[in-house]
Design an enzyme around this catalytic site. Structure first.
Site, PDB file in Angstrom:
ATOM      1  N   ASP A   1     -15.092  15.572  17.182  1.00  0.00           N
ATOM      2  CA  ASP A   1     -14.170  14.583  16.607  1.00  0.00           C
ATOM      3  C   ASP A   1     -14.778  13.869  15.392  1.00  0.00           C
ATOM      4  O   ASP A   1     -15.994  13.690  15.309  1.00  0.00           O
ATOM      5  CB  ASP A   1     -13.809  13.552  17.690  1.00  0.00           C
TER       6      ASP A   1
ATOM      7  N   GLY B   1     -11.862  13.957   9.944  1.00  0.00           N
ATOM      8  CA  GLY B   1     -11.024  13.264   8.968  1.00  0.00           C
ATOM      9  C   GLY B   1     -11.685  12.003   8.446  1.00  0.00           C
ATOM     10  O   GLY B   1     -11.697  11.740   7.230  1.00  0.00           O
TER      11      GLY B   1
ATOM     12  N   TRP C   1     -14.872  11.307   8.421  1.00  0.00           N
ATOM     13  CA  TRP C   1     -16.039  11.667   7.620  1.00  0.00           C
ATOM     14  C   TRP C   1     -15.601  12.032   6.204  1.00  0.00           C
ATOM     15  O   TRP C   1     -16.199  11.563   5.225  1.00  0.00           O
ATOM     16  CB  TRP C   1     -16.780  12.840   8.285  1.00  0.00           C
TER      17      TRP C   1
ATOM     18  N   ARG D   1      -8.783  15.134   4.293  1.00  0.00           N
ATOM     19  CA  ARG D   1      -9.212  15.397   5.671  1.00  0.00           C
ATOM     20  C   ARG D   1      -9.684  16.839   5.880  1.00  0.00           C
ATOM     21  O   ARG D   1     -10.636  17.095   6.631  1.00  0.00           O
ATOM     22  CB  ARG D   1      -8.051  15.103   6.635  1.00  0.00           C
TER      23      ARG D   1
ATOM     24  N   HIS E   1     -12.778  19.166   8.045  1.00  0.00           N
ATOM     25  CA  HIS E   1     -12.672  20.316   8.953  1.00  0.00           C
ATOM     26  C   HIS E   1     -13.560  21.457   8.455  1.00  0.00           C
ATOM     27  O   HIS E   1     -14.253  22.102   9.226  1.00  0.00           O
ATOM     28  CB  HIS E   1     -11.215  20.786   9.056  1.00  0.00           C
TER      29      HIS E   1
ATOM     30  N   LEU F   1     -24.725  33.632  25.716  1.00  0.00           N
ATOM     31  CA  LEU F   1     -23.879  32.444  25.788  1.00  0.00           C
ATOM     32  C   LEU F   1     -22.391  32.814  25.703  1.00  0.00           C
ATOM     33  O   LEU F   1     -22.001  33.635  24.878  1.00  0.00           O
ATOM     34  CB  LEU F   1     -24.249  31.522  24.611  1.00  0.00           C
TER      35      LEU F   1
ATOM     36  N   ARG G   1     -13.053   8.503  24.731  1.00  0.00           N
ATOM     37  CA  ARG G   1     -11.926   8.903  25.571  1.00  0.00           C
ATOM     38  C   ARG G   1     -11.929  10.420  25.742  1.00  0.00           C
ATOM     39  O   ARG G   1     -12.644  11.137  25.039  1.00  0.00           O
ATOM     40  CB  ARG G   1     -10.604   8.416  24.973  1.00  0.00           C
TER      41      ARG G   1
HETATM   42  C1  IPE Z   1      -9.312  15.563  20.275  1.00  0.00           C
HETATM   43  O1  IPE Z   1      -9.441  14.863  19.103  1.00  0.00           O
HETATM   44  C2  IPE Z   1      -8.914  16.975  19.994  1.00  0.00           C
HETATM   45  C3  IPE Z   1      -9.912  17.784  19.297  1.00  0.00           C
HETATM   46  C4  IPE Z   1     -11.120  17.437  18.985  1.00  0.00           C
HETATM   47  C5  IPE Z   1      -9.477  19.106  18.967  1.00  0.00           C
HETATM   48  P1  IPE Z   1      -8.257  13.956  18.508  1.00  0.00           P
HETATM   49  O2  IPE Z   1      -8.771  13.354  17.279  1.00  0.00           O
HETATM   50  O3  IPE Z   1      -7.024  14.752  18.406  1.00  0.00           O
HETATM   51  O4  IPE Z   1      -8.074  12.874  19.662  1.00  0.00           O
HETATM   52  P2  IPE Z   1      -7.419  11.425  19.621  1.00  0.00           P
HETATM   53  O5  IPE Z   1      -6.022  11.589  19.132  1.00  0.00           O
HETATM   54  O6  IPE Z   1      -8.218  10.578  18.694  1.00  0.00           O
HETATM   55  O7  IPE Z   1      -7.507  10.938  21.020  1.00  0.00           O
HETATM   56  C1  IPE Z   2     -11.521  16.548  14.913  1.00  0.00           C
HETATM   57  O1  IPE Z   2     -11.550  15.647  13.843  1.00  0.00           O
HETATM   58  C2  IPE Z   2     -10.857  17.853  14.582  1.00  0.00           C
HETATM   59  C3  IPE Z   2      -9.547  18.061  15.227  1.00  0.00           C
HETATM   60  C4  IPE Z   2      -8.942  17.227  16.021  1.00  0.00           C
HETATM   61  C5  IPE Z   2      -8.885  19.305  14.948  1.00  0.00           C
HETATM   62  P1  IPE Z   2     -10.291  14.779  13.487  1.00  0.00           P
HETATM   63  O2  IPE Z   2      -9.414  15.565  12.590  1.00  0.00           O
HETATM   64  O3  IPE Z   2      -9.640  14.268  14.716  1.00  0.00           O
HETATM   65  O4  IPE Z   2     -10.915  13.574  12.657  1.00  0.00           O
HETATM   66  P2  IPE Z   2     -10.620  12.030  12.850  1.00  0.00           P
HETATM   67  O5  IPE Z   2     -10.810  11.738  14.299  1.00  0.00           O
HETATM   68  O6  IPE Z   2      -9.220  11.811  12.419  1.00  0.00           O
HETATM   69  O7  IPE Z   2     -11.620  11.352  11.993  1.00  0.00           O
HETATM   70 MG    MG Z   3      -9.937  12.659  15.883  1.00  0.00          MG
END
Ligand code: IPE
Ligand code: IPE
Ligand code: MG
Length: 250
Positions: A21, A24, A26, A34, A38, A132, A195
């Site tokens: 997580d 975006g 970062w 965003r 990724h 693995l 979470r």
């Molecule tokens: C959880 O991250 C899903 C993945 C890492 C693929 P999210 O960024 O979607 O989770 P929430 O919405 O902050 O809980």
């Molecule tokens: C995790 O990073 C990647 C996916 C959920 C696919 P996020 O895209 O959720 O990045 P944040 O949490 O918005 O910073």
């Molecule tokens: Mg996220």
């Protein structure tokens, strides 16, 4: 001493799960879109896969796309799906060379056909690998999986092929998409969020949770090893008292 040197070989968790997580946030910090986050998260995936292989983790489940992530702007969803195809294609060779087996959990039938195809090819190419096992959670959510398992149980019960009294934790578990893997022992989430976000609810029942403040694109092998050391220093009591554990291990 590096974190890797502190790892006790005989206490490496069999199954580690990661919520990758913070891509975006970062990217925003870098003043970029965003999707840039990724793209840079791919290097972190490589590091963790390598690190897990080096210390003898058997199963590594990576949360790559949740059922809720479809609600993101279409261009971000498309970019993630394209990145998935590109990354899988690029990494197949190194997965094969490193004896890594690639699998997935989640409803992949809903992914674009290109993504599905890349995934199928990688699974086929790595099917015989014995090192693995990397499990990509794609269009996955724990509620989806548990509901689906329940429907299967109900169907068999209705047909008279499964007696309600035969349904216990082990039989129920066998209907989950993770049936072939041991329960998760360590779950790592990056980006400081604390979470579960609909990840592996059943399988995490007794997992140790490790939260890292770094955003996913910043996460490196050493951070992974630090989480393993943290895991090894926890006392996992499984409902027993600390005293009972001492007697058992003594
Ligand atoms: C959880 O991250 C899903 C993945 C890492 C693929 P999210 O960024 O979607 O989770 P929430 O919405 O902050 O809980
Ligand atoms: C995790 O990073 C990647 C996916 C959920 C696919 P996020 O895209 O959720 O990045 P944040 O949490 O918005 O910073
Ligand atoms: Mg996220």
């Amino acid at each position: 001493m590096s974190a890797k040197d502190q790892i006790q070989k005989e206490k490496v968790p069999h199954h580690v799960a990661v919520i990758m997580d913070g891509n975006g946030r970062w990217a925003s910090l870098m003043g970029k879109p965003r999707v840039f986050g990724h793209q840079n998260g791919v290097q972190s995936v490589r590091e963790v896969v390598e690190g897990a292989g080096e210390i003898g983790v058997e199963y590594l489940t990576l949360y790559a796309f949740s059922t809720e992530n479809w609600k993101r702007p279409a261009y971000e969803v498309n970019a993630l799906m394209t990145l998935l195809v590109q990354t899988i294609r690029k990494e197949i060779k190194s997965l094969v060379e490193n004896n890594v087996k690639l699998l997935s959990i989640g409803d992949v039938s809903k992914l674009p056909s290109k993504s599905r195809k890349a995934l199928e090819e990688a699974q086929k190419a790595t099917a015989e690998n014995k090192g693995l096992t990397v499990i990509l959670a794609l269009n996955y959510s724990a509620k989806w999986d548990i509901t689906r398992a329940t429907a299967k149980v109900a169907e068999l019960a209705q047909k008279g092929e499964l007696e309600p009294k035969e349904i216990n934790e082990d039989t129920f578990r066998s209907f989950l998409s993770t049936a072939d893997f041991p329960d998760v022992e360590l779950m790592i989430r990056t980006s400081g969020e604390k979470r579960i976000s609909n990840f592996l609810l059943w399988e995490l029942a007794y997992a140790e949770l490790s939260f890292c403040a770094k955003y996913w694109p910043e996460f490196r092998k050493e951070d992974f090893f630090k989480a393993i050391v943290e895991f090894q220093n926890r006392e996992r009591r499984f409902g027993l008292t600390g005293e009972q554990l001492k007697t058992l291990s003594g």
